[in-house]
Design an enzyme around this catalytic site. Sequence first.
Site, mmCIF file in Angstrom:
data_model
loop_
_atom_site.group_PDB
_atom_site.id
_atom_site.type_symbol
_atom_site.label_atom_id
_atom_site.label_comp_id
_atom_site.label_asym_id
_atom_site.label_seq_id
_atom_site.Cartn_x
_atom_site.Cartn_y
_atom_site.Cartn_z
ATOM 1 N N ILE A 1 -11.370 -29.435 54.858
ATOM 2 C CA ILE A 1 -11.707 -30.791 55.564
ATOM 3 C C ILE A 1 -10.545 -30.745 56.980
ATOM 4 C CG2 ILE A 1 -9.742 -31.895 54.382
ATOM 5 C CD1 ILE A 1 -11.547 -34.564 54.811
ATOM 6 N N CYS A 2 -11.126 -31.258 58.254
ATOM 7 C CA CYS A 2 -10.298 -31.412 59.317
ATOM 8 C C CYS A 2 -9.739 -29.841 59.958
ATOM 9 C CB CYS A 2 -8.944 -32.082 59.087
ATOM 10 S SG CYS A 2 -8.036 -32.938 60.341
ATOM 11 N N HIS A 3 -8.540 -29.451 59.850
ATOM 12 C CA HIS A 3 -8.304 -28.152 60.231
ATOM 13 C C HIS A 3 -8.453 -27.191 59.344
ATOM 14 C CE1 HIS A 3 -6.251 -30.744 63.476
ATOM 15 N NE2 HIS A 3 -6.505 -29.707 64.238
#
Length: 185
Positions: free
Chosen positions: A112-114
């Site tokens: 998720i995300c980075h």
Amino acid sequence: MAHELDGTKVAILATDGVERVEVDQPRGALHAAGAETELVSLHPGEIQARQFDMHPAGTLPVDRLVSDASVDDYDALFLPGGTMNPDQLRMNREAVEFVRSFVESGKPVAAICHGPWMLAEADVVRGRRITSWPSVRTDLRNAGAEVVDEEVVVDQQFTTSRSPADLPAFCRAIVAQFAAARAAA
């Protein structure tokens, strides 16, 4: 309460700078479904968590060093974000190799995300459909991924999401994907 992940062991690969909510909420969903999790990191003791990359958000205890971890010990891998977390992990040869080996094993991987930055660094996204935080998307495209802007993307063994705002859908998706992989094994 469902127990579709009873007997499932999930590695959470993270280090200092991890986004706290991106560990806590998925870990809670995994535990609620019966999974066991281990925080795998670069150094022993505790890692420093962050909120919105900027604010200290306490510490998380490390269960195992990546240098001592084996893909064979886990049924699934989870890569949380936070800008500093994957940026440090991708500089560590053992962490990158752990991710690459996990993907090669065919076991499910969630990010998720980075977090998907580690998938690009491990050179395992070519031809795969992925989402992430906007600033990581160019790196994913350059690594050969088909990058999309969607809440949750499931492509074979990968489950990815964009940001903490996607956590409710992401948590449901990883429980479902990890359970499906377990059932197929």
